[in-house]
Design a protein around this motif. Structure first.
Motif, short mmCIF file in Angstrom:
data_model
loop_
_atom_site.label_atom_id
_atom_site.label_comp_id
_atom_site.label_asym_id
_atom_site.label_seq_id
_atom_site.Cartn_x
_atom_site.Cartn_y
_atom_site.Cartn_z
N GLU A 140 0.87 -1.17 0.00
CA GLU A 140 0.00 0.00 0.00
C GLU A 140 0.91 1.22 0.00
OE1 GLU A 140 -3.30 -0.19 2.88
OE2 GLU A 140 -2.50 1.75 3.49
N VAL A 141 0.75 2.09 -0.98
CA VAL A 141 1.61 3.26 -1.09
C VAL A 141 0.78 4.47 -1.44
CG1 VAL A 141 3.62 1.92 -1.84
CG2 VAL A 141 2.11 2.94 -3.55
N ALA A 187 -3.90 6.99 -3.21
CA ALA A 187 -3.65 5.82 -2.37
C ALA A 187 -3.74 4.60 -3.28
CB ALA A 187 -4.67 5.74 -1.25
N LEU A 188 -2.61 3.90 -3.42
CA LEU A 188 -2.51 2.80 -4.37
C LEU A 188 -2.23 1.48 -3.67
CD1 LEU A 188 -0.13 4.48 -6.97
CD2 LEU A 188 -2.63 4.37 -7.08
N ALA A 242 -6.53 1.11 -7.12
CA ALA A 242 -6.88 1.91 -5.95
C ALA A 242 -6.67 1.06 -4.71
CB ALA A 242 -8.34 2.35 -6.04
N ALA A 243 -6.30 1.71 -3.61
CA ALA A 243 -6.02 0.97 -2.37
C ALA A 243 -7.28 0.66 -1.58
CB ALA A 243 -5.06 1.78 -1.49
N HIS A 254 -17.32 0.07 0.18
CA HIS A 254 -17.40 0.95 1.35
C HIS A 254 -16.02 1.32 1.88
CE1 HIS A 254 -21.62 1.52 1.93
NE2 HIS A 254 -21.86 0.21 1.92
N ALA A 255 -15.06 1.43 0.94
CA ALA A 255 -13.75 2.03 1.25
C ALA A 255 -12.92 1.26 2.27
CB ALA A 255 -13.90 3.49 1.66
N ALA A 256 -13.05 -0.05 2.34
CA ALA A 256 -12.14 -0.83 3.18
C ALA A 256 -10.76 -0.86 2.52
CB ALA A 256 -12.66 -2.26 3.35
N TRP A 257 -9.72 -0.96 3.34
CA TRP A 257 -8.35 -1.01 2.81
C TRP A 257 -8.06 -2.42 2.30
CZ3 TRP A 257 -5.65 3.29 1.88
CH2 TRP A 257 -6.09 4.46 2.49
#
Ligand code: FES
Length: 103
Positions: A20-21, A27-28, A41-42, A47-50
């Motif tokens: 993750e960078v 955010a990649l 995308a990271a 729902h935008a979880a990593w």
């Protein structure tokens, strides 16, 4: 317009398989799949979880929430709740570095 950004060391990506960078303000998630480098995308478009907290399964990345799964090379959703596909970014490797077009 292309906006190539130095995102990571190729050796580090090969070691970690998922990185993750932040590069060029994005955010990649960098992935090494069968020796090829990919950038998406990271965060999950549901729902935008990593996604780095999920894991790689073959050429797919698992979201840690709601059983979402995406095909890394294309970003296509392969499992999980209805949501847009995962954004993908062009990648090239030069001089031991992973470059991503975040434009
Ligand atoms: S946040 Fe990833 S599937 Fe819901």
């Amino acid at each position: 317009m292309a906006s190539w950004t130095d995102a990571a060391s190729r050796d580090e990506l090969a070691r970690c398989r998922l990185l993750e960078v932040e590069a060029g303000g994005a955010a990649l998630l960098l992935s090494d799949i069968a020796g090829m480098a990919y950038a998406t995308a990271a965060v999950c478009p549901h729902h935008a979880a990593w996604l780095s907290q999920g894991g790689v399964d073959g050429d797919r990345v698992d979201c840690p929430c709601h059983q979402g799964q995406f095909h890394v090379p294309t970003g296509r959703r392969t499992r999980g709740p209805e949501c847009p596909d995962l954004r993908t970014y062009p990648v090239r490797v030069r001089d031991g570095r992973v470059w991503v077009d975040v434009g």
